[in-house]
Scaffold this motif. Sequence first.
Motif, PDB file in Angstrom:
ATOM      1  N   PHE A  85       0.930  -1.251   0.159  1.00  0.00           N
ATOM      2  CA  PHE A  85      -0.130   0.297   0.145  1.00  0.00           C
ATOM      3  C   PHE A  85       0.443   1.393   0.010  1.00  0.00           C
ATOM      4  O   PHE A  85       1.898   1.243   0.307  1.00  0.00           O
ATOM      5  N   HIS A 105       0.598   5.335   1.546  1.00  0.00           N
ATOM      6  CA  HIS A 105      -0.675   6.959   2.181  1.00  0.00           C
ATOM      7  C   HIS A 105       0.114   8.031   1.337  1.00  0.00           C
ATOM      8  O   HIS A 105       1.686   7.440   1.197  1.00  0.00           O
ATOM      9  N   GLN A 106      -0.747   8.821   1.628  1.00  0.00           N
ATOM     10  CA  GLN A 106      -0.183  10.308   1.097  1.00  0.00           C
ATOM     11  C   GLN A 106      -0.675  11.328   1.450  1.00  0.00           C
ATOM     12  O   GLN A 106      -2.527  10.951   1.477  1.00  0.00           O
ATOM     13  N   ARG A 117      -4.614  10.704   5.763  1.00  0.00           N
ATOM     14  CA  ARG A 117      -4.201  10.141   4.561  1.00  0.00           C
ATOM     15  C   ARG A 117      -4.513   9.241   3.908  1.00  0.00           C
ATOM     16  O   ARG A 117      -5.206   9.124   4.553  1.00  0.00           O
ATOM     17  N   MET A 118      -4.432   9.130   2.361  1.00  0.00           N
ATOM     18  CA  MET A 118      -5.234   8.753   1.468  1.00  0.00           C
ATOM     19  C   MET A 118      -4.219   7.516   1.077  1.00  0.00           C
ATOM     20  O   MET A 118      -3.586   7.625   1.229  1.00  0.00           O
ATOM     21  N   TYR A 119      -5.201   6.304   1.431  1.00  0.00           N
ATOM     22  CA  TYR A 119      -4.532   4.557   0.742  1.00  0.00           C
ATOM     23  C   TYR A 119      -4.835   4.254  -0.566  1.00  0.00           C
ATOM     24  O   TYR A 119      -5.723   4.701  -1.109  1.00  0.00           O
ATOM     25  N   LYS A 120      -3.645   3.840  -1.214  1.00  0.00           N
ATOM     26  CA  LYS A 120      -3.615   3.695  -2.750  1.00  0.00           C
ATOM     27  C   LYS A 120      -3.256   2.191  -2.775  1.00  0.00           C
ATOM     28  O   LYS A 120      -1.594   1.856  -1.230  1.00  0.00           O
ATOM     29  N   GLN A 166      -9.283   3.254  -1.118  1.00  0.00           N
ATOM     30  CA  GLN A 166      -9.836   4.210  -0.376  1.00  0.00           C
ATOM     31  C   GLN A 166     -11.107   4.624   0.182  1.00  0.00           C
ATOM     32  O   GLN A 166     -11.554   5.082   0.541  1.00  0.00           O
ATOM     33  N   ASN A 226     -10.716   4.728   3.904  1.00  0.00           N
ATOM     34  CA  ASN A 226     -11.171   5.802   3.842  1.00  0.00           C
ATOM     35  C   ASN A 226     -12.143   6.766   4.207  1.00  0.00           C
ATOM     36  O   ASN A 226     -12.364   7.456   4.964  1.00  0.00           O
TER      37      ASN A 226
END
Length: 232
Positions: free
Chosen positions: A74, A76-77, A88-91, A142, A145
Amino acid sequence: MSLPTHRNDGDIVLKTNLSASIPSIERSRGLAQYLMVKRAMDVVCAALGLICLMPLFIIVAIMIKMEDPRGPIFFHQVRIGKDERPFRMYKFRSMVSNAEELLGKLLSQNEISGAMFKMKEDPRITRIGKLIRRTSIDELPQLWNVIRGDMSIVGPRPPLPREVAEYTSYDKLRLKAMPGCTGLWQVSGRNELSFGEMVELDLAYIEQRSMYVDFKIMFKTVRVLLGTKDAF
């Protein structure tokens, strides 16, 4: 018959203001009800999505690890959400592990105007990354999120802090709504549109948002993912 001349000016002002505020109150109530229903739908859809897509998540995780065993699955940004609140957004990771370090060397090759960075042939993208980005599978984490309350299923794209630093006060109006996994910009051309066009689309969505509009965008998103020329 004429009106009494001894009426208190304060009463007149009060009644005038009250009359003018009625439509505003009704709009506020309607928005509050919509946001409550939207949040409930977000949680249900995101939870069902995570459960149903778990086998796909496992397959994607294995593919990412096979290509780059040392890199994380993963990515995160930090992104900027509603009312400029960072989260913090996850991809799924679709780029090399040191992608952020390499970005500075690529900024001069940005292919979109305004406070965004887009590059069709980004050398940082891995082979598996190209596949999951083309089908937007990389965006699926996401959903977590959404459950956390950072994002909604439908809403404006959440920008990076460095992008918001370049925003005008007008651009920041798009941050008045909860950011989404998909939105009007994503189903209206996405990479073919300029930053200014994205802002206008986001503001149009915020002005007109309703469950009908949200379902319409979700339906169009499915069509995009099934392979139309605007796939993202």
